[in-house]
Design an enzyme around this catalytic site. Structure first.
Site, PDB file in Angstrom:
ATOM      1  N   ASP A 200       0.827  -1.194   0.000  1.00  0.00           N
ATOM      2  CA  ASP A 200       0.000   0.000   0.000  1.00  0.00           C
ATOM      3  C   ASP A 200       0.874   1.262   0.000  1.00  0.00           C
ATOM      4  O   ASP A 200       1.883   1.335   0.713  1.00  0.00           O
ATOM      5  CB  ASP A 200      -0.884  -0.020   1.249  1.00  0.00           C
ATOM      6  N   GLU A 266       1.232  -0.346  -4.933  1.00  0.00           N
ATOM      7  CA  GLU A 266       0.301   0.751  -5.202  1.00  0.00           C
ATOM      8  C   GLU A 266       1.113   2.023  -5.375  1.00  0.00           C
ATOM      9  O   GLU A 266       1.796   2.460  -4.451  1.00  0.00           O
ATOM     10  CB  GLU A 266      -0.679   0.908  -4.043  1.00  0.00           C
TER      11      GLU A 266
END
Length: 540
Positions: A200, A266
Site C-alpha cells: 500500500d 500501489e
C-alpha cells in the site's frame, strides 16, 4: 515460466470486512473468506488479494496497523489465516496480502516508544520535526485526507508527519533500523507461505529529508485525489516518490525472490507512469505496479487510449509490468461511475470487465464487479469512512463501494451475516445476489465466469504486446500480438449501434463469449456496448 504466473493474472480483490461473516458480529472475517473461496475459484481468477486483516484500532479500517504479525480478533486468528491459505492453494488460487509499510497506527508499539522522548532507541523511527519559530508546522505538506500532514505531539513537543490520518504516523525510512524491521515483518509472512504482497502507498515510503515545501500544482498537474481536496493543490515533489525508495525496493525484491513471492505496488502519483516504470524496472524492484489511471470518472475512448498508451510506453522502456483496475475499495463502483445514462445495463457492465481483462498487464477485479454491483447509497447516519465524514456532503466517502456482498437474495442481509452488518446491504444489490445469478445463463456472473475461463486459453491477452488502431469515438480498437499471432479487440462504448471499417478480414476465435456483432467482409457492426474479438485471417 511458473515464476511468472503474475504476468497477465486475474487477481480478485477481497475486502474482508464485507465479503462473508462467519460468526454473526456483522463484520466479514477470514473463516468467512475460506467458506466462500469456491466462488472465486469457480469464477476463474488466478489469485486473491486480501485487504488488511492485521491487528488495528481500525481508524482507517486496517490500513492503520498496530501489529504486523497478528490477525485482528474481528477477523480471526493466525490459525484461521493458515486455514485460508491452505484452502486457497487447494483450489489453485494464489494468495496476496495487503502490507502497509509507509506508516503504522499511532497505537503501534514502535510509535508509543518513539513519541516517549527524543533520546530513546526508537526516537527517530517516525518523521519528527520542530515547529517553525511561530509554532506552525515545519512545511506546507498536506494529508490525503485533508488539512496539514503534521500533527503536534505534546510529549515530544514536536510535529510528526502523517500523509493520511493523524492516527497513521509516517515511518522514517531514512532510519536503517526502520528498513530492517519492516523487512523482518515481510519475512514473517513469507515464511508463512503467502504468494505475494500488495504494498500500500509504496511511493510514500520516503520523504525529502530537507522537508522542502511542495510547489503549487499549476494548471497542468493531474492529482490522484478529488479536486475539492486541498491535497490536489500541490505538486507532491517532496513528500513522496523520492529516489531513495528505489534502493529499498531492491532490498525488498531480493528478500521476496528468496521465497518466490510477488510484489504488487500501489503507486499513486500525479505523473504515475514513469514512477511505475522505475519501480518495476527489469526485475530489480516490484514485479508489477497498480495503476490508478482507470479509476476516475473519465472514460471516453480517447482518454482510455491515452492512459493505456502512456503507461505501456513508460513500462516498455524499463521492461516493467502494470496491473489495471476499474474498481477498488477506494472509488465508486464502475457500474455507477461510468454509467452516464443512470439506468442499469448488463451489456455495459460486460464491456468494462472485458476491457479490463484485455489490456496489457495484470488485472485486479474488485469483489462484486463480477456481479455488476452498482455503487450503494449509504445514509449519513450509517457512514463509517472518515474520508466521507470529513468531506460530506460533496463527497460521500468510500462506504458505497464497501457494502457487503449479496450471497442469498432471500435471506436477511443477503446471507452475509446473521447479525447487524457493519454497513447496510443495499436493496439494489438483492436482485444481483450470487444465488440469483448463478442459475441464469444470461447473468453478469455467468458472463464473468465464461470470460475468465476463455481468457485463460488466450495467451495473447495475458502477455502479448498492445497496439492501438485509430477508430472514431465511441469506439476503442486495439491489437494484442506476439510474433505472427494477433488478436484484435473492438469496444463500442456507447448505447447506440456502431460500425467500423476493418483493415483486414477478422474471424471470432473459438469459444468467444461475445455475441451480437456482425461481420460483412471488412465491415464490423456492433450493438450498443458491443464487444468483438477477432483473429486476422491471414495471421494463422
Amino acid at each position: 515460466m511458473v515464476n511468472d504466473w503474475w504476468r497477465g493474472a486475474a487477481i480478485y480483490q477481497i475486502y474482508p470486512r464485507s465479503f462473508m461473516d462467519s460468526n454473526g458480529d456483522g463484520i466479514g472475517d477470514l473463516p468467512g473468506i475460506t467458506a466462500r473461496l469456491d466462488h472465486v475459484a469457480e469464477l476463474g481468477a488466478d489469485a486473491i488479494w486480501i485487504s488488511p486483516f492485521f491487528r488495528s484500532p481500525m481508524k482507517d479500517f486496517g490500513y492503520d496497523v498496530s501489529d504486523y504479525r497478528s490477525v485482528d480478533p474481528m477477523f480471526g486468528t493466525l490459525d484461521d489465516f493458515d486455514a485460508l491459505l491452505a484452502r486457497a492453494h487447494a483450489l489453485g488460487l494464489r494468495l496476496i496480502i495487503d502490507q502497509v509499510l509507509s506508516h503504522t497506527s499511532d497505537q503501534h508499539a514502535w510509535f508509543t516508544a518513539s513519541r516517549a522522548s527524543r533520546t530513546n532507541p526508537q526516537a527517530d523511527w517516525y518523521v519528527w520535526a520542530d515547529p517553525k519559530p511561530d509554532g506552525t508546522p515545519p512545511n506546507n505538506w498536506l494529508s490525503v485526507f485533508g488539512g496539514t500532514a503534521w500533527q503536534w505531539d505534546s510529549r515530544r513537543r514536536q510535529y510528526y508527519l502523517h500523509s493520511f490520518l493523524a492516527e497513521q504516523p509516517d515511518l522514517n525510512f531514512h532510519c536503517p533500523a526502520v528498513r530492517d524491521a519492516l523487512l523482518d515483518e515481510v519475512r514473517f509472512w513469507c515464511e508463512r507461505g503467502v504468494d505475494g504482497f500488495r504494498f500500500d502507498a509504496c511511493n510514500h515510503q520516503f520523504h525529502d529529508a530537507q522537508l522542502r515545501d511542495n510547489p503549487p500544482a499549476g494548471g497542468g498537474a493531474v492529482s490522484t485525489v478529488r479536486a475539492d481536496n486541498p491535497y490536489a493543490m500541490q505538486q507532491h515533489l517532496h513528500d513522496k516518490s523520492q529516489p531513495e525508495n528505489l534502493l529499498f525496493l531492491e532490498r525488498l525484491r531480493r528478500l521476496l525472490d528468496g521465497y518466490g513471492a510477488v510484489a504488487l505496488g500501489e503507486v499513486g502519483d500525479e505523473n504515475a507512469p514513469p514512477v511505475m516504470a522505475r519501480y518495476t524496472e527489469r526485475g530489480k524492484r516490484l514485479h508489477l505496479a497498480y495503476s490508478f489511471s482507470l479509476l476516475t470518472s473519465e472514460h471516453s475512448a480517447r482518454h482510455l487510449r491515452e492512459q493505456v498508451e502512456a503507461l505501456d510506453s513508460a513500462l516498455a522502456a524499463t521492461d516493467g509490468w502494470g496491473c489495471w483496475a476499474v474498481s477498488n475499495h477506494d472509488v465508486p463502483r464502475v457500474a455507477s461511475r461510468w454509467n452516464t445514462s443512470g439506468s442499469a445495463d448488463t451489456r455495459r457492465d460486460r464491456l468494462w470487465l472485458a476491457l479490463l481483462l484485455s489490456l496489457r498487464g495484470s488485472a485486479s477485479i474488485y469483489q462484486g464487479e463480477e456481479l455488476g454491483l452498482p455503487e450503494a447509497e449509504v445514509p449519513f447516519e450509517r457512514l463509517q469512512d472518515p474520508y466521507g465524514l470529513a468531506f460530506w456532503p460533496e463527497f460521500k466517502g468510500r462506504d458505497g463501494c464497501r457494502t457487503p456482498i449479496p450471497w442469498l437474495a432471500g435471506q436477511a442481509h443477503a446471507g452475509f451475516t446473521d447479525g447487524q452488518p457493519w454497513l447496510p446491504v443495499s436493496e439494489t444489490h438483492l436482485p444481483l445476489a450470487i444465488d440469483r445469478q448463478a442459475g441464469d445463463p444470461q447473468s453478469m456472473l455467468a458472463f464473468s465466469r465464461a470470460l475468465l475461463h476463455w481468457r485463460r486459453g488466450q495467451p495473447l491477452l495475458r502477455t502479448g504486446a498492445i497496439r492501438f488502431l485509430d477508430a472514431p469515438e465511441p469506439l476503442l480498437w486495439f491489437e494484442r500480438r506476439d510474433g505472427d499471432r494477433a488478436l484484435q479487440a473492438v469496444f463500442n462504448l456507447s448505447d447506440e449501434p456502431a460500425v467500423l471499417a476493418l483493415h483486414q478480414p477478422l474471424a471470432a476465435p473459438a469459444g468467444s463469449p461475445f455475441d451480437g456483432a456482425r461481420l460483412d467482409g471488412r465491415t464490423l457492426s456492433l450493438p450498443p456496448f458491443g464487444v468483438f474479438f477477432g483473429e486476422p485471417r491471414d495471421a494463422a
